[in-house]
Write a protein that holds these residues in place. Sequence first.
Motif, short mmCIF file in Angstrom:
data_model
loop_
_atom_site.label_atom_id
_atom_site.label_comp_id
_atom_site.label_asym_id
_atom_site.label_seq_id
_atom_site.Cartn_x
_atom_site.Cartn_y
_atom_site.Cartn_z
N ASN A 45 0.86 -1.18 0.00
CA ASN A 45 0.00 0.00 0.00
C ASN A 45 0.90 1.23 0.00
O ASN A 45 1.91 1.27 0.69
CB ASN A 45 -0.89 0.01 1.25
N LEU A 80 -5.58 -2.44 6.66
CA LEU A 80 -5.83 -2.67 5.24
C LEU A 80 -5.43 -4.06 4.79
O LEU A 80 -5.96 -4.56 3.81
CB LEU A 80 -5.07 -1.63 4.40
N SER A 83 -2.72 -5.65 0.53
CA SER A 83 -3.32 -5.34 -0.76
C SER A 83 -2.54 -4.21 -1.39
O SER A 83 -1.66 -3.63 -0.76
CB SER A 83 -4.79 -4.95 -0.58
N LYS A 111 -10.89 2.05 7.74
CA LYS A 111 -12.00 1.10 7.90
C LYS A 111 -12.93 1.18 6.69
O LYS A 111 -13.37 0.15 6.18
CB LYS A 111 -12.76 1.40 9.18
N SER A 114 -11.17 -0.52 3.72
CA SER A 114 -11.11 -1.99 3.83
C SER A 114 -12.49 -2.63 3.71
O SER A 114 -12.60 -3.77 3.26
CB SER A 114 -10.45 -2.39 5.15
N ARG A 117 -14.28 -3.68 -0.18
CA ARG A 117 -13.63 -4.70 -1.03
C ARG A 117 -14.61 -5.46 -1.83
O ARG A 117 -15.67 -5.65 -1.77
CB ARG A 117 -12.81 -5.65 -0.19
#
Length: 117
Positions: A45, A80, A83, A111, A114, A117
């Motif tokens: 990230n 996270l 990713s 938050k 995440s 997704r």
Amino acid sequence: METLPKSERLSGRSAVSALMSKGRWGFSGGLKYCYLRNEPSDGANRIMVSVPKRFFKRAVKRNLLKRRMREAYRTQKSMLGPSSIDILFLYNSKEVNDFQTIKDEVSVILKNISDER
């Protein structure tokens, strides 16, 4: 101990312009954010932090707020997971918030990212 190495900082004109044009925007308290999920999800990230000069003319205050935002992200970046997301944090308030307030806002942002997704 979690760190924030150079590889986790967003840089480069093409990466920043792709984030700004294709990314999804949102607000949380005094922070505005933009994020973009990248195709190969093996990468780290990457973040970019910005404090506009029109709100804070003195570089000392701008640098203080940038340090606070980077530290708030660094301590919570595990939210996270592994990713490949590029994130821009843009300070959008005229007051100098304390670290705990910024940390709470960054937590809400991470938050939200995440959960989508």
